[in-house]
Design an enzyme around this catalytic site. Structure first.
Site, PDB file in Angstrom:
ATOM      1  N   HIS A 103      -1.524 -16.898 -12.393  1.00 48.36           N
ATOM      2  CA  HIS A 103      -1.943 -17.566 -11.156  1.00 48.36           C
ATOM      3  C   HIS A 103      -1.239 -18.909 -10.972  1.00 48.36           C
ATOM      4  O   HIS A 103      -1.861 -19.938 -10.713  1.00 48.36           O
ATOM      5  CB  HIS A 103      -3.469 -17.727 -11.137  1.00 48.36           C
ATOM      6  CG  HIS A 103      -4.188 -16.439 -10.879  1.00 48.36           C
ATOM      7  ND1 HIS A 103      -4.825 -15.722 -11.872  1.00 48.36           N
ATOM      8  CD2 HIS A 103      -4.294 -15.710  -9.738  1.00 48.36           C
ATOM      9  CE1 HIS A 103      -5.334 -14.609 -11.338  1.00 48.36           C
ATOM     10  NE2 HIS A 103      -5.025 -14.571 -10.056  1.00 48.36           N
ATOM     11  N   GLN A 130      -3.709  -0.502 -16.537  1.00 49.31           N
ATOM     12  CA  GLN A 130      -2.928  -0.446 -15.297  1.00 49.31           C
ATOM     13  C   GLN A 130      -3.201   0.847 -14.534  1.00 49.31           C
ATOM     14  O   GLN A 130      -3.337   0.849 -13.317  1.00 49.31           O
ATOM     15  CB  GLN A 130      -1.427  -0.585 -15.586  1.00 49.31           C
ATOM     16  CG  GLN A 130      -1.006  -2.008 -15.899  1.00 49.31           C
ATOM     17  CD  GLN A 130      -1.459  -2.996 -14.818  1.00 49.31           C
ATOM     18  OE1 GLN A 130      -1.243  -2.754 -13.617  1.00 49.31           O
ATOM     19  NE2 GLN A 130      -2.121  -4.056 -15.213  1.00 49.31           N
ATOM     20  N   HIS A 155       3.175 -16.764  -8.124  1.00 48.91           N
ATOM     21  CA  HIS A 155       2.259 -15.783  -7.523  1.00 48.91           C
ATOM     22  C   HIS A 155       1.994 -16.147  -6.058  1.00 48.91           C
ATOM     23  O   HIS A 155       2.006 -15.281  -5.184  1.00 48.91           O
ATOM     24  CB  HIS A 155       0.946 -15.752  -8.318  1.00 48.91           C
ATOM     25  CG  HIS A 155      -0.161 -14.995  -7.633  1.00 48.91           C
ATOM     26  ND1 HIS A 155      -0.119 -13.627  -7.418  1.00 48.91           N
ATOM     27  CD2 HIS A 155      -1.341 -15.431  -7.100  1.00 48.91           C
ATOM     28  CE1 HIS A 155      -1.228 -13.251  -6.782  1.00 48.91           C
ATOM     29  NE2 HIS A 155      -1.992 -14.330  -6.580  1.00 48.91           N
ATOM     30  N   PHE A 176      -6.514   0.342 -13.001  1.00 45.45           N
ATOM     31  CA  PHE A 176      -6.410  -0.651 -11.906  1.00 45.45           C
ATOM     32  C   PHE A 176      -5.802   0.004 -10.669  1.00 45.45           C
ATOM     33  O   PHE A 176      -6.304  -0.162  -9.550  1.00 45.45           O
ATOM     34  CB  PHE A 176      -5.544  -1.813 -12.402  1.00 45.45           C
ATOM     35  CG  PHE A 176      -5.313  -2.923 -11.421  1.00 45.45           C
ATOM     36  CD1 PHE A 176      -4.024  -3.342 -11.119  1.00 45.45           C
ATOM     37  CD2 PHE A 176      -6.380  -3.577 -10.804  1.00 45.45           C
ATOM     38  CE1 PHE A 176      -3.791  -4.384 -10.233  1.00 45.45           C
ATOM     39  CE2 PHE A 176      -6.163  -4.627  -9.908  1.00 45.45           C
ATOM     40  CZ  PHE A 176      -4.872  -5.025  -9.622  1.00 45.45           C
ATOM     41  N   ASP A 179      -2.314  -9.688  -2.235  1.00 42.37           N
ATOM     42  CA  ASP A 179      -2.799 -10.197  -3.524  1.00 42.37           C
ATOM     43  C   ASP A 179      -2.854  -9.070  -4.562  1.00 42.37           C
ATOM     44  O   ASP A 179      -2.833  -9.309  -5.755  1.00 42.37           O
ATOM     45  CB  ASP A 179      -4.199 -10.796  -3.323  1.00 42.37           C
ATOM     46  CG  ASP A 179      -4.545 -11.865  -4.345  1.00 42.37           C
ATOM     47  OD1 ASP A 179      -5.746 -12.110  -4.559  1.00 42.37           O
ATOM     48  OD2 ASP A 179      -3.625 -12.443  -4.956  1.00 42.37           O
ATOM     49  N   HIS A 184      -3.825 -19.881  -1.471  1.00 45.03           N
ATOM     50  CA  HIS A 184      -5.014 -19.106  -1.836  1.00 45.03           C
ATOM     51  C   HIS A 184      -5.456 -19.216  -3.295  1.00 45.03           C
ATOM     52  O   HIS A 184      -6.611 -18.957  -3.609  1.00 45.03           O
ATOM     53  CB  HIS A 184      -4.848 -17.635  -1.429  1.00 45.03           C
ATOM     54  CG  HIS A 184      -4.144 -16.779  -2.446  1.00 45.03           C
ATOM     55  ND1 HIS A 184      -2.779 -16.736  -2.570  1.00 45.03           N
ATOM     56  CD2 HIS A 184      -4.628 -15.942  -3.382  1.00 45.03           C
ATOM     57  CE1 HIS A 184      -2.449 -15.904  -3.536  1.00 45.03           C
ATOM     58  NE2 HIS A 184      -3.563 -15.412  -4.057  1.00 45.03           N
ATOM     59  N   ASP A 185      -4.564 -19.596  -4.232  1.00 43.35           N
ATOM     60  CA  ASP A 185      -4.950 -19.731  -5.653  1.00 43.35           C
ATOM     61  C   ASP A 185      -4.628 -21.116  -6.201  1.00 43.35           C
ATOM     62  O   ASP A 185      -4.535 -21.298  -7.420  1.00 43.35           O
ATOM     63  CB  ASP A 185      -4.227 -18.683  -6.501  1.00 43.35           C
ATOM     64  CG  ASP A 185      -4.942 -17.327  -6.494  1.00 43.35           C
ATOM     65  OD1 ASP A 185      -4.244 -16.292  -6.553  1.00 43.35           O
ATOM     66  OD2 ASP A 185      -6.187 -17.304  -6.414  1.00 43.35           O
TER      67      ASP A 185
HETATM   68  C1  LIG Z   1      -0.568  -6.565 -12.477  1.00 39.24           C
HETATM   69  O1  LIG Z   1      -1.866  -6.215 -12.906  1.00 39.24           O
HETATM   70  C2  LIG Z   1      -2.938  -6.918 -12.393  1.00 39.24           C
HETATM   71  C3  LIG Z   1      -2.825  -7.929 -11.442  1.00 39.24           C
HETATM   72  C4  LIG Z   1      -3.976  -8.573 -10.979  1.00 39.24           C
HETATM   73  C5  LIG Z   1      -5.235  -8.213 -11.470  1.00 39.24           C
HETATM   74  C6  LIG Z   1      -6.476  -8.846 -10.970  1.00 39.24           C
HETATM   75  N1  LIG Z   1      -7.612  -8.395 -11.441  1.00 39.24           N
HETATM   76  N2  LIG Z   1      -8.787  -8.921 -11.000  1.00 39.24           N
HETATM   77  C7  LIG Z   1     -10.004  -8.140 -11.275  1.00 39.24           C
HETATM   78  C8  LIG Z   1      -9.886  -6.768 -10.623  1.00 39.24           C
HETATM   79  C9  LIG Z   1     -11.150  -5.970 -10.884  1.00 39.24           C
HETATM   80  N3  LIG Z   1     -11.406  -5.895 -12.336  1.00 39.24           N
HETATM   81  C10 LIG Z   1     -11.437  -4.709 -13.018  1.00 39.24           C
HETATM   82  O2  LIG Z   1     -11.652  -4.649 -14.201  1.00 39.24           O
HETATM   83  C11 LIG Z   1     -11.198  -3.433 -12.215  1.00 39.24           C
HETATM   84  N4  LIG Z   1     -10.871  -2.357 -13.134  1.00 39.24           N
HETATM   85  C12 LIG Z   1      -9.580  -2.253 -13.628  1.00 39.24           C
HETATM   86  O3  LIG Z   1      -8.749  -3.037 -13.285  1.00 39.24           O
HETATM   87  C13 LIG Z   1      -9.229  -1.167 -14.591  1.00 39.24           C
HETATM   88  C14 LIG Z   1     -10.422  -0.654 -15.348  1.00 39.24           C
HETATM   89  C15 LIG Z   1     -10.907  -1.753 -16.303  1.00 39.24           C
HETATM   90  C16 LIG Z   1     -10.025   0.589 -16.080  1.00 39.24           C
HETATM   91  C17 LIG Z   1     -11.541  -0.332 -14.387  1.00 39.24           C
HETATM   92  C18 LIG Z   1     -11.872  -1.497 -13.514  1.00 39.24           C
HETATM   93  O4  LIG Z   1     -12.996  -1.691 -13.107  1.00 39.24           O
HETATM   94  C19 LIG Z   1     -11.524  -7.187 -13.025  1.00 39.24           C
HETATM   95  C20 LIG Z   1     -10.254  -8.030 -12.779  1.00 39.24           C
HETATM   96  C21 LIG Z   1      -8.866 -10.112 -10.324  1.00 39.24           C
HETATM   97  O5  LIG Z   1      -9.934 -10.551  -9.892  1.00 39.24           O
HETATM   98  C22 LIG Z   1      -7.595 -10.897 -10.185  1.00 39.24           C
HETATM   99  C23 LIG Z   1      -7.691 -11.943  -9.047  1.00 39.24           C
HETATM  100  C24 LIG Z   1      -7.542 -11.378  -7.683  1.00 39.24           C
HETATM  101  C25 LIG Z   1      -6.917 -10.206  -7.476  1.00 39.24           C
HETATM  102  C26 LIG Z   1      -6.528  -9.270  -8.541  1.00 39.24           C
HETATM  103  C27 LIG Z   1      -6.436  -9.923  -9.914  1.00 39.24           C
HETATM  104  C28 LIG Z   1      -5.346  -7.201 -12.429  1.00 39.24           C
HETATM  105  C29 LIG Z   1      -4.181  -6.556 -12.885  1.00 39.24           C
HETATM  106  O6  LIG Z   1      -4.195  -5.555 -13.809  1.00 39.24           O
HETATM  107  C30 LIG Z   1      -5.445  -5.129 -14.358  1.00 39.24           C
HETATM  108 MG   LIG Z   2      -7.460 -15.607  -6.289  1.00 29.52          MG
HETATM  109 ZN   LIG Z   3      -3.966 -14.365  -5.880  1.00 32.52          ZN
END
Ligand SMILES: COc1ccc(C2=NN(C3CCN(C(=O)CN4C(=O)CC(C)(C)CC4=O)CC3)C(=O)[C@@H]3CC=CC[C@H]23)cc1OC
Ligand SMILES: [Mg+2]
Ligand SMILES: [Zn+2]
Length: 373
Positions: free
Chosen positions: A85, A304, A89, A307, A253, A125-126
């Site tokens: 962040h 990934q 980004h 995600f 984002d 935004h961040d």
């Molecule tokens: C390049 O890879 C990534 C880039 C950004 C992020 C962000 N993650 N998060 C949250 C997203 C929701 N979250 C989860 O755990 C959702 N999720 C998964 O990702 C995979 C899983 C564990 C198997 C199941 C599941 O529920 C928590 C993290 C953010 O809040 C960040 C800030 C704003 C936008 C996206 C960013 C994640 C990346 O790779 C995982």
């Molecule tokens: Mg943010």
């Molecule tokens: Zn962001």
């Protein structure tokens, strides 16, 4: 005066190389890491300044170029040196929303003020993001969670910091906007940045389906367009246009998996660094370790794939449907990137069955060494 402002907003000995990169400012494939390197780590300033000039926003809103640069350099310096962040980004998301706004479906959709607000929201935004999640700030009784009552803590903080910087006379690049225009810019920016809180993702996915169906129904053939596919979305309500901008910033984002693999994997390394560092802090504080934050049990490839399947692909499929055929490249990249990670996993199991234990052991011992610090 104008002649003291460098072509891309910041002094750099690599101006020719930066010019070559900026020729791709309208393309999804721009390499933002190269821009960062050749702009002397001023990717956010140079990307924003180049987009503002290209979109003629400096003339339209009678912006002082010097004040714009002052604001951008100050904003950029308020992004912290965290792995994901950081200001790169912000530059990446700003350039992404600039490209999304260029989609022909939106040719006649947004006002200049809405475009200004969208680019501003992306850039800010961040800002001042500490490299930990809202949940971590809440669980660790952080000052910021106290300030914002556990509600969209990081997003509220970035908005407050960004608007505070605008109060500096030398940075007030929107001084020539009317009071009404400033009010609208502030209103749209707040709405868009608050919508980047992932806790709002479910709500956005809920409304996107019905909202896009209503838009497709309204979609009018632009009478002047010479090609039948080029239907522009005309929305009479500002509320609906802001809803679209909110979704657009959220897509930007969450755009890392929509990029070429060589760019995407750099963002994966960065976010996992940030998550694992948070997990180290949670572990040593005896707190529960957040999802994907435990470097000792991390399965980066699985995370990934999860995600992409849980969040990124469903969102981009909805978005691509609205602007069909203009976001096919993003969907194709998501698909090939997911397949690449699935291949890594299948490859991993076959590797474990062969004699080359040494390579995986050497990898693990490197990880362990990192932990010893
Ligand atoms: C390049 O890879 C990534 C880039 C950004 C992020 C962000 N993650 N998060 C949250 C997203 C929701 N979250 C989860 O755990 C959702 N999720 C998964 O990702 C995979 C899983 C564990 C198997 C199941 C599941 O529920 C928590 C993290 C953010 O809040 C960040 C800030 C704003 C936008 C996206 C960013 C994640 C990346 O790779 C995982
Ligand atoms: Mg943010
Ligand atoms: Zn962001």
């Amino acid at each position: 005066s104008m002649d003291t402002i460098p072509r891309f907003g910041t002094e750099t000995p690599h101006e020719a190389k930066l010019a070559e990169l900026m020729d791709n400012i309208d393309a999804w494939g721009l390499n933002i890491f190269d821009v960062h390197n050749y702009s002397q780590s001023h990717s956010l300033t140079s990307v924003m300044y180049t987009i503002f000039k290209k979109r003629n926003l400096i003339e339209t809103f009678r912006i002082s170029p010097q004040k714009l640069i002052n604001y951008l350099v100050t904003l950029e310096s308020h992004y912290l040196d965290v792995p994901y962040h950081c200001s790169i980004h912000a530059a990446d998301v700003t350039q992404a929303i600039h490209v999304l706004l260029l989609i022909p479906s939106f040719e006649n959709t947004f006002t200049d003020l809405e475009i200004l607000a969208a680019l501003f929201a992306a850039a800010i935004h961040d800002v001042d993001h500490p490299g930990v999640t809202n949940q971590y700030l809440i669980n660790s009784d952080n000052e910021l969670a106290l300030m914002y009552n556990d509600t969209s803590v990081l997003e509220n903080h970035s908005l407050a910091v960004a608007f505070k910087l605008l109060q500096n006379e030398d940075c007030d690049f929107i001084e020539n906007l009317s009071d009404e225009q400033r009010k609208i810019l502030r209103q749209i920016s707040i709405d868009m940045v608050l919508a980047t809180d992932m806790s709002k993702h479910g709500a956005i996915m809920q409304t996107i389906q019905s909202f896009h169906q209503s838009l497709k129904a309204k979609q009018c053939k632009d009478s002047n367009s010479n090609s039948s596919t080029n239907d522009s979305l005309v929305l009479t309500e500002q509320k609906e246009r802001v809803q679209l901008l909110r979704e657009m910033l959220h897509c930007a984002d969450l755009s890392n998996p929509t990029k070429h693999l060589s760019i995407y994997t750099q963002w994966v390394d960065r976010i996992m660094d940030e998550f694992h560092y948070q997990g180290d802090r949670e572990r040593s504080a005896g707190m529960p370790i957040s999802p994907m934050c435990n470097r000792r049990t991390a399965d980066i490839e699985m995370a990934q794939i999860g995600f992409i399947q849980a969040i990124v692909e469903p969102l981009w499929q909805m978005w691509a449907q609205l602007v069909y055929p203009h976001c096919q490249q993003m969907l194709d990249n998501i698909d090939s990137n997911r397949q690449w990670y699935e291949y890594q996993i299948s490859n991993r199991s076959s590797r474990n069955n062969t004699s080359d234990k040494t390579t995986s052991q050497s990898h693990d011992s490197k990880e362990q060494d990192k932990l010893k610090g």
